[in-house]
Write an enzyme that holds these catalytic residues in place. Structure first.
Site, PDB file in Angstrom:
ATOM      1  N   ASN A 150       8.753  10.593  -5.366  1.00  0.00           N
ATOM      2  CA  ASN A 150      10.162  10.188  -5.310  1.00  0.00           C
ATOM      3  C   ASN A 150      10.359   9.005  -4.357  1.00  0.00           C
ATOM      4  O   ASN A 150      11.059   8.037  -4.676  1.00  0.00           O
ATOM      5  CB  ASN A 150      11.015  11.386  -4.871  1.00  0.00           C
ATOM      6  CG  ASN A 150      12.491  11.057  -4.908  1.00  0.00           C
ATOM      7  OD1 ASN A 150      13.010  10.673  -5.950  1.00  0.00           O
ATOM      8  ND2 ASN A 150      13.146  11.160  -3.757  1.00  0.00           N
ATOM      9  N   THR A 151       9.714   9.081  -3.188  1.00  0.00           N
ATOM     10  CA  THR A 151       9.875   8.009  -2.193  1.00  0.00           C
ATOM     11  C   THR A 151       9.255   6.704  -2.689  1.00  0.00           C
ATOM     12  O   THR A 151       9.856   5.626  -2.551  1.00  0.00           O
ATOM     13  CB  THR A 151       9.226   8.441  -0.855  1.00  0.00           C
ATOM     14  OG1 THR A 151       9.852   9.654  -0.435  1.00  0.00           O
ATOM     15  CG2 THR A 151       9.398   7.383   0.214  1.00  0.00           C
TER      16      THR A 151
ATOM     17  N   LYS B 105       0.827  -1.221   0.000  1.00  0.00           N
ATOM     18  CA  LYS B 105       0.000   0.000   0.000  1.00  0.00           C
ATOM     19  C   LYS B 105       0.860   1.269   0.000  1.00  0.00           C
ATOM     20  O   LYS B 105       0.832   2.068   0.942  1.00  0.00           O
ATOM     21  CB  LYS B 105      -0.951   0.016   1.195  1.00  0.00           C
ATOM     22  CG  LYS B 105      -2.012  -1.060   1.161  1.00  0.00           C
ATOM     23  CD  LYS B 105      -3.108  -0.776   2.174  1.00  0.00           C
ATOM     24  CE  LYS B 105      -4.158  -1.859   2.179  1.00  0.00           C
ATOM     25  NZ  LYS B 105      -3.687  -3.133   2.742  1.00  0.00           N
TER      26      LYS B 105
ATOM     27  N   ARG C 213     -15.825 -12.023   4.674  1.00  0.00           N
ATOM     28  CA  ARG C 213     -16.066 -12.916   5.798  1.00  0.00           C
ATOM     29  C   ARG C 213     -16.927 -14.091   5.358  1.00  0.00           C
ATOM     30  O   ARG C 213     -17.882 -13.900   4.599  1.00  0.00           O
ATOM     31  CB  ARG C 213     -16.793 -12.174   6.941  1.00  0.00           C
ATOM     32  CG  ARG C 213     -15.911 -11.158   7.671  1.00  0.00           C
ATOM     33  CD  ARG C 213     -14.809 -11.856   8.461  1.00  0.00           C
ATOM     34  NE  ARG C 213     -13.875 -10.946   9.119  1.00  0.00           N
ATOM     35  CZ  ARG C 213     -12.754 -10.448   8.559  1.00  0.00           C
ATOM     36  NH1 ARG C 213     -12.419 -10.749   7.320  1.00  0.00           N
ATOM     37  NH2 ARG C 213     -11.965  -9.659   9.254  1.00  0.00           N
TER      38      ARG C 213
ATOM     39  N   ARG D 111      -8.307 -13.633   8.002  1.00  0.00           N
ATOM     40  CA  ARG D 111      -8.611 -14.365   9.232  1.00  0.00           C
ATOM     41  C   ARG D 111      -9.710 -15.405   9.114  1.00  0.00           C
ATOM     42  O   ARG D 111      -9.674 -16.423   9.801  1.00  0.00           O
ATOM     43  CB  ARG D 111      -8.904 -13.362  10.353  1.00  0.00           C
ATOM     44  CG  ARG D 111      -7.645 -12.613  10.791  1.00  0.00           C
ATOM     45  CD  ARG D 111      -7.942 -11.341  11.528  1.00  0.00           C
ATOM     46  NE  ARG D 111      -8.439 -10.297  10.642  1.00  0.00           N
ATOM     47  CZ  ARG D 111      -8.713  -9.055  11.030  1.00  0.00           C
ATOM     48  NH1 ARG D 111      -8.535  -8.717  12.286  1.00  0.00           N
ATOM     49  NH2 ARG D 111      -9.150  -8.163  10.173  1.00  0.00           N
TER      50      ARG D 111
HETATM   51  O1  C5P Z   1      -8.275 -10.845   8.008  1.00  0.00           O
HETATM   52  P1  C5P Z   1      -8.942 -10.027   6.951  1.00  0.00           P
HETATM   53  O2  C5P Z   1      -9.718 -10.871   5.952  1.00  0.00           O
HETATM   54  O3  C5P Z   1      -9.766  -8.905   7.519  1.00  0.00           O
HETATM   55  O4  C5P Z   1      -7.732  -9.370   6.156  1.00  0.00           O
HETATM   56  C1  C5P Z   1      -7.925  -8.473   5.121  1.00  0.00           C
HETATM   57  C2  C5P Z   1      -6.630  -8.220   4.430  1.00  0.00           C
HETATM   58  O5  C5P Z   1      -6.862  -7.334   3.345  1.00  0.00           O
HETATM   59  C3  C5P Z   1      -5.581  -7.566   5.299  1.00  0.00           C
HETATM   60  O6  C5P Z   1      -4.325  -8.118   4.931  1.00  0.00           O
HETATM   61  C4  C5P Z   1      -5.631  -6.107   4.946  1.00  0.00           C
HETATM   62  O7  C5P Z   1      -4.370  -5.498   5.024  1.00  0.00           O
HETATM   63  C5  C5P Z   1      -6.109  -6.143   3.491  1.00  0.00           C
HETATM   64  N1  C5P Z   1      -6.916  -5.011   3.060  1.00  0.00           N
HETATM   65  C6  C5P Z   1      -8.090  -4.639   3.661  1.00  0.00           C
HETATM   66  N2  C5P Z   1      -8.796  -3.547   3.226  1.00  0.00           N
HETATM   67  C7  C5P Z   1      -8.383  -2.852   2.196  1.00  0.00           C
HETATM   68  C8  C5P Z   1      -7.207  -3.215   1.544  1.00  0.00           C
HETATM   69  C9  C5P Z   1      -6.495  -4.317   2.007  1.00  0.00           C
HETATM   70  O8  C5P Z   1      -8.514  -5.294   4.615  1.00  0.00           O
HETATM   71  N3  C5P Z   1      -9.105  -1.863   1.743  1.00  0.00           N
END
Ligand code: C5P
Length: 228
Positions: A70-71, A64, A179, A209
């Site tokens: 530049n960075t 992300k 989920r 998760r």
């Molecule tokens: O555990 P969970 O399913 O919530 O993880 C979601 C993953 O998706 C994490 O690694 C999180 O950094 C990434 N993510 C997110 N929402 C965003 C972009 C990336 O949850 N908008």
């Protein structure tokens, strides 16, 4: 492979053992599985080294990027020794100049996904940040920028898929905040089941998760069943 659903498994851990376990227990012929490596593992001791050795062809490095041009450009150059990365992410809020720089430095080596409003943000949080528009409209503005700059895809919550699809035709739509039915939301605010996200037009979903906590094999079976 084409008609299979793409599932990016968020490997959010500092443990190489856990990542090995996730990879070995999520072999499925029914799904197109990719592995998303995020800040937690990348920042862990030896994480970067381990990442360079992962054989999967579908590695999604979710750093992300969100800094000045530049960075971000220099940071991207600094990871170019990692040859197995297919996707990288940058916040669209980092601005058009930063995104252009990332595209230029990337030279089509990576697919660049533009991250819209995080799935952990709700409308109250967004308002407090000073945004006058509601979440959907902010995401629409961000999607237009992603389209204009010809990014390869966009990361948005399930709730914005329909709007984003209209703007980002032919771009990948990657949906986190996923989920399995009945699972807790934890810190996520804008969540959706994988089936609903695919039905609405997601090209891939990100599951962390819900899949990696507890019994991974059983969770994977539950996921496959929920997609029918
Ligand atoms: O555990 P969970 O399913 O919530 O993880 C979601 C993953 O998706 C994490 O690694 C999180 O950094 C990434 N993510 C997110 N929402 C965003 C972009 C990336 O949850 N908008």
């Amino acid at each position: 492979m084409k008609n299979k659903k793409t599932i990016f498994i968020a490997c959010d851990t500092t443990s190489q053992k856990k990542i090995k376990k996730i990879i070995s227990e999520t072999n499925s012929l029914k799904l197109n599985i990719g592995y998303k490596i995020g800040l937690e593992f990348f920042y862990s001791k030896n994480g970067r080294n381990f990442l360079s050795q992962i054989k999967s062809k579908n590695i999604f490095l979710d750093l992300k990027f969100n800094d000045i041009p530049n960075t971000c450009g220099a940071a991207l150059k600094a990871i170019q020794d990692l040859k197995n990365i297919k996707y990288i992410t940058a916040h669209i809020n980092s601005g058009e100049e930063t995104l252009r720089t990332i595209k230029r430095i990337s030279r089509n080596k990576y697919k660049i996904l533009g991250v819209t409003v995080l799935t952990s943000i709700n409308k109250i949080h967004l308002k407090r940040l000073g945004f006058k528009n509601d979440i959907k409209n902010v995401v629409v503005c961000q999607a237009k920028i992603a389209k204009k700059l010809k990014l390869n895809g966009i990361v948005c919550s399930g709730q914005e898929i329909k709007k984003v699809k209209k703007i980002c035709k032919n771009m990948e739509i990657v949906v986190p905040g996923i989920r399995l039915p009945g699972d807790k939301n934890q810190d996520q605010k804008r969540v959706m089941t994988p089936k609903k996200a695919f039905d609405l037009g997601a090209s891939a979903v990100v599951i962390g998760r819900s899949l990696t906590n507890g019994n991974i094999k059983q969770n994977l079976k539950k996921l496959i069943k929920s997609l029918k």
